[in-house]
Design a protein around this motif. Structure first.
Motif, PDB file in Angstrom:
ATOM      1  N   GLN A 142       0.820  -1.209   0.000  1.00 50.85           N
ATOM      2  CA  GLN A 142       0.000   0.000   0.000  1.00 50.85           C
ATOM      3  C   GLN A 142       0.855   1.260   0.000  1.00 50.85           C
ATOM      4  OE1 GLN A 142      -3.490   0.428   0.387  1.00 50.85           O
ATOM      5  NE2 GLN A 142      -4.127  -1.667   0.792  1.00 50.85           N
ATOM      6  N   HIS A 143       0.264   2.334  -0.475  1.00 50.56           N
ATOM      7  CA  HIS A 143       0.929   3.644  -0.451  1.00 50.56           C
ATOM      8  C   HIS A 143      -0.178   4.701  -0.294  1.00 50.56           C
ATOM      9  CE1 HIS A 143       3.516   6.916  -1.149  1.00 50.56           C
ATOM     10  NE2 HIS A 143       4.152   6.534  -2.242  1.00 50.56           N
ATOM     11  N   PRO A 144      -0.775   4.765   0.919  1.00 48.00           N
ATOM     12  CA  PRO A 144      -1.974   5.598   1.096  1.00 48.00           C
ATOM     13  C   PRO A 144      -1.791   7.082   0.822  1.00 48.00           C
ATOM     14  CG  PRO A 144      -1.165   4.794   3.214  1.00 48.00           C
ATOM     15  CD  PRO A 144      -0.405   4.052   2.161  1.00 48.00           C
ATOM     16  N   THR A 145      -0.607   7.656   1.096  1.00 44.47           N
ATOM     17  CA  THR A 145      -0.509   9.111   0.869  1.00 44.47           C
ATOM     18  C   THR A 145      -0.379   9.436  -0.610  1.00 44.47           C
ATOM     19  OG1 THR A 145       1.893   9.280   1.267  1.00 44.47           O
ATOM     20  CG2 THR A 145       0.430   9.580   3.173  1.00 44.47           C
ATOM     21  N   GLN A 146       0.091   8.464  -1.418  1.00 42.85           N
ATOM     22  CA  GLN A 146       0.042   8.693  -2.870  1.00 42.85           C
ATOM     23  C   GLN A 146      -1.422   8.691  -3.310  1.00 42.85           C
ATOM     24  OE1 GLN A 146       2.554   9.483  -5.083  1.00 42.85           O
ATOM     25  NE2 GLN A 146       0.822   9.878  -6.453  1.00 42.85           N
ATOM     26  N   THR A 147      -2.216   7.807  -2.682  1.00 45.49           N
ATOM     27  CA  THR A 147      -3.647   7.766  -3.015  1.00 45.49           C
ATOM     28  C   THR A 147      -4.337   9.069  -2.632  1.00 45.49           C
ATOM     29  OG1 THR A 147      -3.728   5.394  -2.886  1.00 45.49           O
ATOM     30  CG2 THR A 147      -5.811   6.522  -2.543  1.00 45.49           C
ATOM     31  N   LEU A 148      -3.991   9.616  -1.479  1.00 49.16           N
ATOM     32  CA  LEU A 148      -4.586  10.908  -1.099  1.00 49.16           C
ATOM     33  C   LEU A 148      -4.235  11.953  -2.151  1.00 49.16           C
ATOM     34  CD1 LEU A 148      -3.841  11.109   2.760  1.00 49.16           C
ATOM     35  CD2 LEU A 148      -5.895  10.274   1.629  1.00 49.16           C
ATOM     36  N   THR A 149      -2.991  11.903  -2.624  1.00 47.30           N
ATOM     37  CA  THR A 149      -2.545  12.830  -3.675  1.00 47.30           C
ATOM     38  C   THR A 149      -3.351  12.616  -4.956  1.00 47.30           C
ATOM     39  OG1 THR A 149      -0.325  12.734  -2.737  1.00 47.30           O
ATOM     40  CG2 THR A 149      -0.496  13.509  -5.015  1.00 47.30           C
TER      41      THR A 149
END
Ligand code: NCD
Length: 304
Positions: free
Chosen positions: A128-135
């Protein structure tokens, strides 16, 4: 205390509030420039990074806070054999919040379980890479206005690409989002994402191998790099690395208002000639990454 491991750690309403906050930060950064005075962000990166680490640091500095950390495993005590659990206990004494990137799936979760400060997963292996998703969400929200009724094509390394896994997790919660997975057979989206995320949420999806065949129906094309560091052998990487190259000819098949995103770094999968196409939004995406990380830091530190 709250951590961010997975985009699903925030409800749809909470995400909306986070994006509104990021939007307000973009409009009036001065208003937020001292909210983190006296606070420290630690960036513990056991894997290479340019955007994620520096955008976290930029975000904290723009909020008035300070940063410390390490940018590679060999410059930390991991090189001496220290565990992530021990390291995070130490970091908890030095900082108020921590962003961690690690090559092992689940490492951020281990850190969160031992931490006395909020932990942000800045990428755990191929998971997972949640802060890329927020971006990514912030970019779509700002440029398209809504997530409902979109057809999104995700192209490239869907097996190891953690940004894809996190984005699919987040987007299935919106109305009538259709997914088109474009990859060679060897790099297909993992079975657990299909079963546990797509099928479970009744999301409409298809899997294809030719980008040209689906280009015309996409509202968003999310390109990804073939994740060399997660391959078991170099031969497979070399064979697959240039499987997709987005160029002017392929862009000519797309809708006039389609949007091309990419988490970056780009290697060969988007030809530089596409950069000047008004539909190429991947450099704008980077800027949104700073505002949304500012909003995230403020939220996890309960300063808003
Ligand atoms: C991504 C990552 O680290 O997963 N990069 C990033 O954080 N923007 C994508 C990649 O490395 O291909």
């Amino acid at each position: 205390m709250r951590h961010l491991m997975n985009p699903l750690d925030f409800t749809v309403d909470e995400l909306e509030r986070l994006m509104q906050l990021a939007d307000d930060i973009e409009k009036d950064p001065e208003k937020y420039s001292h909210l983190c005075d006296g606070k420290i962000l630690a960036t513990c990166f056991y894997e290479p990074s340019t955007r994620t680490r520096l955008s976290f640091e930029s975000a904290m500095i723009r909020l008035g806070g300070q940063v410390l950390g390490f940018a590679s495993a060999d410059s930390s005590s991991a090189a001496k054999g220290e565990s992530v659990s021990d390291t995070i206990r130490i970091i908890s004494c030095y900082a108020d919040i921590c962003a961690i990137r690690h090559p092992k799936e689940g490492a951020a979760l281990v850190a969160a379980s031992k931490s006395s400060i909020p932990v942000i997963n800045a990428g755990d292996g191929g998971h997972q890479h949640p802060t890329q998703t927020l971006t990514d969400l912030m970019t779509i929200h700002a440029l398209k206005g809504s997530f409902d009724n979109i057809t999104i094509g995700l192209c490239g390394d869907l097996k190891f690409g953690r940004t894809v896994h996190s984005l699919v997790n987040a987007l299935v919660r919106y109305k009538n989002v259709k997914f088109v997975f474009i990859s060679p057979t060897e790099l297909k989206i993992p079975g657990y994402i299909k079963e546990d995320v797509l099928v479970k949420n009744n999301a409409e999806f298809e899997e294809v191998s030719r980008l040209e065949d689906v280009m015309g129906k996409l509202d968003i094309l999310y390109m990804t790099r073939v994740q060399r560091e997660r391959f078991f052998n170099e031969e497979d990487y070399v064979r697959l690395k240039d499987y997709y190259i987005l160029n002017k000819e392929k862009m000519a098949l797309a809708k006039k208002d389609m949007m091309v995103l990419h988490p970056l770094p780009r290697v060969n999968e988007i030809s530089v000639e596409v950069d000047s196409d008004s539909r190429a939004k991947y450099f704008e995406q980077v800027q949104y990454g700073v505002y949304i990380r500012m909003a995230l830091i403020l939220t996890l530190l309960e300063l808003v």
